[in-house]
Design a protein around this motif. Structure first.
Motif, PDB file in Angstrom:
ATOM      1  N   CYS A   1      91.869  19.254  80.551  1.00  0.00           N
ATOM      2  CA  CYS A   1      91.100  20.368  81.094  1.00  0.00           C
ATOM      3  C   CYS A   1      90.336  19.930  82.339  1.00  0.00           C
ATOM      4  CB  CYS A   1      90.106  20.899  80.061  1.00  0.00           C
ATOM      5  SG  CYS A   1      90.871  21.547  78.563  1.00  0.00           S
ATOM      6  N   SER A   2      90.245  20.806  83.309  1.00  0.00           N
ATOM      7  CA  SER A   2      89.450  20.531  84.500  1.00  0.00           C
ATOM      8  C   SER A   2      88.099  21.214  84.376  1.00  0.00           C
ATOM      9  CB  SER A   2      90.169  21.034  85.758  1.00  0.00           C
ATOM     10  OG  SER A   2      90.232  22.450  85.753  1.00  0.00           O
ATOM     11  N   GLU A   3      87.208  20.839  85.232  1.00  0.00           N
ATOM     12  CA  GLU A   3      85.901  21.497  85.242  1.00  0.00           C
ATOM     13  C   GLU A   3      86.064  22.932  85.745  1.00  0.00           C
ATOM     14  OE1 GLU A   3      83.258  20.552  88.618  1.00  0.00           O
ATOM     15  OE2 GLU A   3      84.735  19.002  89.110  1.00  0.00           O
ATOM     16  N   ALA A   4      85.188  23.801  85.321  1.00  0.00           N
ATOM     17  CA  ALA A   4      85.205  25.182  85.789  1.00  0.00           C
ATOM     18  C   ALA A   4      84.756  25.218  87.252  1.00  0.00           C
ATOM     19  CB  ALA A   4      84.276  26.029  84.938  1.00  0.00           C
ATOM     20  N   VAL A   5      85.477  25.972  88.068  1.00  0.00           N
ATOM     21  CA  VAL A   5      85.136  26.080  89.488  1.00  0.00           C
ATOM     22  C   VAL A   5      85.022  27.552  89.868  1.00  0.00           C
ATOM     23  CG1 VAL A   5      86.154  23.885  90.200  1.00  0.00           C
ATOM     24  CG2 VAL A   5      87.584  25.935  90.104  1.00  0.00           C
TER      25      VAL A   5
ATOM     26  N   LYS B   1      80.801  25.398  95.978  1.00  0.00           N
ATOM     27  CA  LYS B   1      80.156  24.366  95.161  1.00  0.00           C
ATOM     28  C   LYS B   1      78.897  23.901  95.867  1.00  0.00           C
ATOM     29  CE  LYS B   1      81.163  20.068  92.691  1.00  0.00           C
ATOM     30  NZ  LYS B   1      82.190  19.043  92.401  1.00  0.00           N
TER      31      LYS B   1
END
Length: 305
Positions: A14-18, A78
């Protein structure tokens, strides 16, 4: 979590939420990014081209990478700043086109399946049409110039050791005295062809019957007229399949373009039925039409030089 896999303990990464503002799909065919299409998000956002270029360059250096695939990009926010990021790569054996030109889409699928099945793509078939400059066909033409006492200039698709060129050859008394390879890329569907389809890089005058000549092909004179400047005679071979009405409008433009390189130019257009090309031959002097052959007629123009 249900993974849709028959294996136990299937690994999930899983990747971080962006915070994605806009997404694009880029299409790769033979290591070229041939198009990039938006598919989601606010049109006010635009990707950073340098990031895209760097990702594509890095991807193309990877071993065994697909010859047909997509690479997705996004602009995110970000820490209050916009960033262009790489999202994912999707294999080209089964891929939606997201607005990609239908011919490019077909080429992408063909390129990837040819790679997977270890088969040659279009290049294999084009090589069957192309001929080397020292082929038996060229030698037959050389022999004919001796037999009939008429020298010959013609265009052909030239096969190199591992490449294909758009070329023309000049035969005098049984010998090829000059072979020219087109330097402009408009002869091919360059978004759909790979590294085998090449352009030449040599532009030199040659002597014929004591007179200096320069050869040029089609779009060369539109892309690089300054490279063909000569005080001798310029021979410009073209293949233009527009209507006769359009040709009549374009004639002065061609004469003016030729004058950028030479005071004296001989231009010949191919004549064919499928696709229709109306032929025609012209003498340009000082940027003006001095003489010409009618369209749709196979004839001989005699020029004193």
């Amino acid at each position: 979590m249900g993974c849709g896999s028959c294996y136990e303990n299937y690994e999930v990464i899983c990747s971080e939420a962006v915070d994605i503002k806009r997404e694009w799909r880029g299409f790769i065919i033979y290591d070229k990014l041939v198009d990039i299409r938006p598919y989601k998000g606010d049109y006010h956002y635009q990707y950073h081209a340098k990031v895209v270029d760097n990702v594509v360059e890095t991807f193309c250096r990877m071993p065994d990478h697909p010859m047909g695939c997509s690479i997705d990009f996004a602009v995110i926010e970000k820490d209050g700043k916009e960033q262009t990021i790489f999202l994912e790569m999707n294999d080209g054996y089964s891929l939606g086109n997201y607005g990609l030109n239908c011919l490019l889409y077909a080429k992408l699928l063909s390129a990837r399946w040819a790679q997977l099945l270890k088969r040659e793509d279009d290049y294999k078939y084009d090589r069957q049409v192309a001929i080397p400059s020292d082929s038996p066909i060229i030698q037959k033409l050389c022999n004919m110039t001796v037999q009939y006492g008429i020298d010959l200039l013609f265009g052909y698709i030239e096969k190199g050791e591992d490449s294909i060129y758009s070329s023309c050859a000049f035969i005098e008394k049984g010998k090829v005295i000059h072979n020219y390879r087109r330097i402009s890329k408009g002869w091919k569907e360059y978004k759909m062809t790979d590294k085998h389809y090449k352009e030449g890089n040599e532009i030199v005058e040659f002597l014929y019957q004591g007179q200096r000549f320069m050869l040029t092909l089609c779009g060369d004179m539109w892309d690089f007229p300054e490279k063909f400047r000569t005080t001798g005679i310029l021979i410009w071979l073209v293949y233009v399949n527009v209507t006769i009405e359009e040709w009549q409008l374009y004639e002065p433009e061609y004469a003016g373009q030729a004058f950028l390189a030479a005071n004296h130019t001989l231009m010949v257009n191919s004549i064919s039925k499928k696709p229709v090309s109306h032929g025609g031959a012209f003498i340009f002097t000082g940027g003006k039409i001095e003489d010409k052959l009618p369209y749709d007629v196979e004839d001989i123009m005699i020029v004193e030089v």
